[in-house]
Design a protein around this motif. Structure first.
Motif, PDB file in Angstrom:
ATOM      1  N   LEU A   1       0.825  -1.212   0.000  1.00  0.00           N
ATOM      2  CA  LEU A   1       0.000   0.000   0.000  1.00  0.00           C
ATOM      3  C   LEU A   1       0.854   1.255   0.000  1.00  0.00           C
ATOM      4  CD1 LEU A   1      -2.729  -0.939   2.663  1.00  0.00           C
ATOM      5  CD2 LEU A   1      -2.919  -1.082   0.175  1.00  0.00           C
ATOM      6  N   ALA A   2       1.989   1.198   0.697  1.00  0.00           N
ATOM      7  CA  ALA A   2       2.839   2.384   0.856  1.00  0.00           C
ATOM      8  C   ALA A   2       4.180   2.246   0.159  1.00  0.00           C
ATOM      9  CB  ALA A   2       3.054   2.676   2.342  1.00  0.00           C
ATOM     10  N   ASP A   3       4.264   1.354  -0.835  1.00  0.00           N
ATOM     11  CA  ASP A   3       5.521   1.217  -1.568  1.00  0.00           C
ATOM     12  C   ASP A   3       5.741   2.466  -2.423  1.00  0.00           C
ATOM     13  OD1 ASP A   3       7.864   0.114  -2.329  1.00  0.00           O
ATOM     14  OD2 ASP A   3       7.012  -1.372  -3.699  1.00  0.00           O
ATOM     15  N   ILE A   4       6.996   2.805  -2.657  1.00  0.00           N
ATOM     16  CA  ILE A   4       7.339   4.041  -3.367  1.00  0.00           C
ATOM     17  C   ILE A   4       7.693   3.719  -4.813  1.00  0.00           C
ATOM     18  CG2 ILE A   4       8.852   6.057  -3.404  1.00  0.00           C
ATOM     19  CD1 ILE A   4       9.373   5.600  -0.430  1.00  0.00           C
ATOM     20  N   PRO A   5       6.848   4.083  -5.770  1.00  0.00           N
ATOM     21  CA  PRO A   5       7.166   3.829  -7.184  1.00  0.00           C
ATOM     22  C   PRO A   5       8.323   4.717  -7.645  1.00  0.00           C
ATOM     23  CG  PRO A   5       4.823   4.350  -6.848  1.00  0.00           C
ATOM     24  CD  PRO A   5       5.550   4.739  -5.597  1.00  0.00           C
ATOM     25  N   ASP A   6       8.955   4.334  -8.755  1.00  0.00           N
ATOM     26  CA  ASP A   6       9.960   5.201  -9.355  1.00  0.00           C
ATOM     27  C   ASP A   6       9.299   6.523  -9.743  1.00  0.00           C
ATOM     28  OD1 ASP A   6      11.915   3.291  -9.119  1.00  0.00           O
ATOM     29  OD2 ASP A   6      11.503   2.402 -11.073  1.00  0.00           O
TER      30      ASP A   6
ATOM     31  N   GLN B   1       4.720  15.005 -21.212  1.00  0.00           N
ATOM     32  CA  GLN B   1       5.263  15.059 -19.856  1.00  0.00           C
ATOM     33  C   GLN B   1       5.352  13.685 -19.216  1.00  0.00           C
ATOM     34  OE1 GLN B   1       6.553  17.401 -18.044  1.00  0.00           O
ATOM     35  NE2 GLN B   1       6.316  19.045 -19.526  1.00  0.00           N
ATOM     36  N   HIS B   2       4.683  12.701 -19.733  1.00  0.00           N
ATOM     37  CA  HIS B   2       4.673  11.379 -19.117  1.00  0.00           C
ATOM     38  C   HIS B   2       5.610  10.429 -19.856  1.00  0.00           C
ATOM     39  CE1 HIS B   2       1.418  12.466 -16.429  1.00  0.00           C
ATOM     40  NE2 HIS B   2       0.840  13.056 -17.460  1.00  0.00           N
ATOM     41  N   VAL B   3       6.793  10.927 -20.154  1.00  0.00           N
ATOM     42  CA  VAL B   3       7.812  10.104 -20.785  1.00  0.00           C
ATOM     43  C   VAL B   3       8.201   8.995 -19.819  1.00  0.00           C
ATOM     44  CG1 VAL B   3      10.089  10.151 -21.874  1.00  0.00           C
ATOM     45  CG2 VAL B   3       8.628  12.170 -21.970  1.00  0.00           C
ATOM     46  N   ARG B   4       8.586   7.836 -20.338  1.00  0.00           N
ATOM     47  CA  ARG B   4       8.991   6.735 -19.467  1.00  0.00           C
ATOM     48  C   ARG B   4      10.132   7.174 -18.563  1.00  0.00           C
ATOM     49  NH1 ARG B   4       7.850   1.491 -20.269  1.00  0.00           N
ATOM     50  NH2 ARG B   4       9.928   0.923 -19.582  1.00  0.00           N
ATOM     51  N   LEU B   5       9.961   6.889 -17.271  1.00  0.00           N
ATOM     52  CA  LEU B   5      10.950   7.362 -16.294  1.00  0.00           C
ATOM     53  C   LEU B   5      12.302   6.704 -16.467  1.00  0.00           C
ATOM     54  CD1 LEU B   5       8.677   7.436 -13.147  1.00  0.00           C
ATOM     55  CD2 LEU B   5       9.442   9.364 -14.494  1.00  0.00           C
ATOM     56  N   ALA B   6      12.313   5.532 -17.074  1.00  0.00           N
ATOM     57  CA  ALA B   6      13.567   4.787 -17.158  1.00  0.00           C
ATOM     58  C   ALA B   6      14.472   5.291 -18.283  1.00  0.00           C
ATOM     59  CB  ALA B   6      13.280   3.307 -17.382  1.00  0.00           C
TER      60      ALA B   6
ATOM     61  N   ASN C   1       6.255  12.928 -11.813  1.00  0.00           N
ATOM     62  CA  ASN C   1       5.698  11.844 -12.623  1.00  0.00           C
ATOM     63  C   ASN C   1       6.040  10.531 -11.938  1.00  0.00           C
ATOM     64  OD1 ASN C   1       4.509  13.249 -14.762  1.00  0.00           O
ATOM     65  ND2 ASN C   1       6.492  13.489 -15.801  1.00  0.00           N
ATOM     66  N   PHE C   2       5.031   9.715 -11.672  1.00  0.00           N
ATOM     67  CA  PHE C   2       5.243   8.415 -11.025  1.00  0.00           C
ATOM     68  C   PHE C   2       5.094   7.296 -12.047  1.00  0.00           C
ATOM     69  CE2 PHE C   2       4.143  11.137  -7.486  1.00  0.00           C
ATOM     70  CZ  PHE C   2       4.962  10.679  -6.460  1.00  0.00           C
ATOM     71  N   SER C   3       6.000   6.364 -11.991  1.00  0.00           N
ATOM     72  CA  SER C   3       5.938   5.217 -12.893  1.00  0.00           C
ATOM     73  C   SER C   3       4.731   4.352 -12.567  1.00  0.00           C
ATOM     74  CB  SER C   3       7.221   4.392 -12.781  1.00  0.00           C
ATOM     75  OG  SER C   3       7.099   3.174 -13.491  1.00  0.00           O
ATOM     76  N   THR C   4       4.053   3.873 -13.590  1.00  0.00           N
ATOM     77  CA  THR C   4       2.928   2.940 -13.414  1.00  0.00           C
ATOM     78  C   THR C   4       3.306   1.539 -13.887  1.00  0.00           C
ATOM     79  OG1 THR C   4       2.029   3.605 -15.565  1.00  0.00           O
ATOM     80  CG2 THR C   4       1.195   4.745 -13.613  1.00  0.00           C
ATOM     81  N   GLU C   5       4.592   1.311 -14.063  1.00  0.00           N
ATOM     82  CA  GLU C   5       5.057   0.005 -14.537  1.00  0.00           C
ATOM     83  C   GLU C   5       4.802  -1.089 -13.510  1.00  0.00           C
ATOM     84  OE1 GLU C   5       9.163  -2.090 -16.206  1.00  0.00           O
ATOM     85  OE2 GLU C   5       9.133   0.036 -15.689  1.00  0.00           O
ATOM     86  N   LYS C   6       4.943  -0.737 -12.222  1.00  0.00           N
ATOM     87  CA  LYS C   6       4.789  -1.726 -11.147  1.00  0.00           C
ATOM     88  C   LYS C   6       3.429  -1.621 -10.466  1.00  0.00           C
ATOM     89  CE  LYS C   6       7.329  -3.431  -7.107  1.00  0.00           C
ATOM     90  NZ  LYS C   6       8.503  -3.199  -6.238  1.00  0.00           N
TER      91      LYS C   6
END
Length: 554
Positions: A56-61, A77-82, A123-128
């Motif tokens: 619940l409280a994990d920190i995404p990239d 603006q939502h370019v892949r963070l990686a 911007n938070f990653s939604t990959e995980k």
């Protein structure tokens, strides 16, 4: 050296023992099997509810949003963070970005070397994850302190629930508290999934902690008091604790398929609903009913159990003068030692459990391995309970944990896998100790205050669990220091555990007067082994033997 047997001025009641009275039921008939299985299964939801903050409280990239520019990439603006280009243009870390220069050319040169805060947000990653409370309410950088606080507030609720539930169970009964807290936990979790802001989430998380521990302790005590002494250890470790571990193991499975924190809470609440109908199946504790003078109700429970086991029951099972009376004796030493052990063990247990999100590798797999480690520890401890003294088992588990955690200090920095293996071995040791404390404490505290005693011990333990996220937070500055802190505390607790008396094979104490004293060492000049044995012989054969403990000569 030998151990002095501490005599107390006790007015021993001449009554038949409860376990002797109900021998006609048998040790493990249909009634006992039903209670064993159903109450063990009730611990499943507590397993994943207690550890759900891992996901619940994990920190995404995350990275700062780029400042608005006139380049062709302005709308993206939502370019892949990686991507390396994105990271290079944003800034040196996740809490700052490079300032935009006056150069309007559509190139990376429009950003200088000077930095500024993330003025447009992140911007938070939604990959995980599709969302966590961190991405929902932007709990990063200056607000990063809110993440460990969100976890600690849950354990604050557990602390409050430990204290309240003990008093309520001893006042109103084990069964009402067990079912009411299960319903409470379910309702609060569903409401929490609709939280509109972080303060609302924290308040409900605290209440969820109140329900979780109250339900867990009341079901543990209820089963321990209904079942006989030969089954009690199996119920606590092989049934109740293993079910908790299986529930914990289900958490990463749920989280893998449910990537949003709101629906994960809903999924964790739904299984509790199926246990509510057990109200008409699980009886109240006959021991507690007798302690309240409710003899007829206690007899009805036993007669229904005899009917279910298909054995004849005596016309009169209990006499009115056999109701447990509260007598006075000094429980101070046992209580103090127990509280210290619970606090230390719980701090280490939850610290290592919550640390799975910080371990390298896949967080879902790490969580599953951590849960599997617990199950192995519970089964291993169950295999030992009939072959070793209670203090020896607790001492060995905590000693093993402390050694494994301190050895991590000697591992080279590049040997990450070896460090994680040692941490899991430490988790193995402390998991065995943590589950064993529930069994041990159940045998140490008498019926008249057993639920309250476990509640107070668990309340003290929550001081440790509240502190554990902050001990882990030290790892931001020194990755090894949390393990060193946990290791030292584990070794200290191991030594302290040797003061507790052995309760293996003993009947549950009914009165405070039947509580065993701590083990006190004395010089051989003051008291020889023969004198110790002579003092033991002076006590009546049944009651007073349970109040004496002797260690081997050294």
């Amino acid at each position: 050296m030998c151990v002095a047997y501490v005599k107390q001025d006790l007015s021993w009641e001449k009554m038949r023992d409860y376990d002797d009275i109900i021998l006609f039921l048998g040790e493990f008939g249909r009634f006992q099997i039903a209670v064993f299985v159903l109450l063990s299964l009730s611990a499943l939801p507590n397993g994943y509810v207690g550890m759900s903050m891992v996901f619940l409280a994990d920190i995404p990239d995350h990275r700062c949003k780029l400042p608005l520019t006139n380049s062709s990439e302005n709308g993206d603006q939502h370019v892949r963070l990686a991507t390396e280009e994105y990271s290079r243009r944003v800034g040196p870390d996740m809490c700052s970005r490079y300032k935009k220069t006056n150069n309007t050319a559509a190139s990376a040169s429009e950003f200088g070397n000077e930095t500024e805060g993330c003025l447009e947000g992140w911007n938070f990653s939604t990959e995980k994850y599709t969302s966590t409370i961190v991405s929902e309410w932007v709990l990063v950088c200056d607000n990063a302190w809110k993440v460990p606080f969100s976890t600690s507030i849950f354990f604050l609720g557990v602390l409050i629930g430990s204290f309240i539930s003990g008093h309520l169970s001893d006042r109103f009964g084990r069964k009402p508290v067990f079912f009411s807290t299960m319903a409470f936990q379910t309702i609060i979790t569903l409401i929490q999934s609709t939280s509109i802001n972080w303060p609302m989430f924290c308040v409900l998380n605290c209440l969820r902690g109140v329900g979780q521990i109250s339900n867990y302790i009341s079901s543990l005590v209820l089963g321990s008091e209904i079942l006989g002494k030969s089954t009690r250890g199996s119920y606590t470790l092989l049934g109740h604790s293993v079910a908790f571990g299986v529930g914990y193991a289900c958490l990463p499975l749920f989280a893998y398929f449910i990537r949003g924190w709101r629906m994960l809470l809903v999924a964790s609440a739904i299984p509790c609903v199926f246990f509510i109908p057990l109200w008409w199946v699980i009886p109240e504790s006959p021991r507690w009913l007798l302690s309240q003078g409710r003899v007829e109700e206690a007899e009805l429970v036993i007669k229904n159990a005899a009917k279910m086991n298909r054995v004849p029951a005596p016309e009169v099972i209990f006499r009115a003068d056999e109701c447990t009376e509260l007598t006075t004796a000094d429980m101070r030493n046992i209580t103090i030692v127990s509280l210290i052990l619970w606090t230390a063990t719980c701090m280490i247990f939850y610290g290592l459990s919550l640390n799975t999100a910080n371990m390298s590798g896949d967080s879902y797999l790490n969580c599953f391995i951590s849960a599997t480690t617990e199950i192995v520890a519970y089964v291993g401890t169950w295999l030992l309970i009939n072959h070793a003294q209670r203090p020896t088992i607790l001492f060995s588990s905590l000693l093993f944990c402390g050694i494994m955690l301190l050895v991590i200090r000697l591992v080279p920095d590049d040997q990450i896998v070896l460090s994680q293996v040692l941490a899991l071995l430490g988790k193995l040791g402390v998991s065995g100790a943590y589950s064993f404390l529930y069994l041990f404490s159940t045998e140490l505290f008498p019926t008249v205050v057993r639920n309250m005693g476990l509640g107070v011990a668990s309340m003290a333990a929550r001081v440790g669990s509240i502190l554990s996220p902050y001990v882990l937070y030290i790892g931001v500055y020194n990755k090894i220091l949390p393990y060193i802190i946990f290791g030292i505390i584990s070794l200290f607790s191991a030594g302290l555990s040797l003061l507790l008396p052995d309760t293996r094979g003993c009947k549950l104490p009914e009165n405070i007067s039947q509580v065993k004293p701590i083990r006190r060492l004395c010089s051989s000049k003051e008291l020889s082994t023969e004198q110790c044995d002579h003092d033991l012989e002076e006590f009546p054969k049944l009651e007073n033997r349970s109040n004496c403990t002797r260690l081997p000569n050294t």
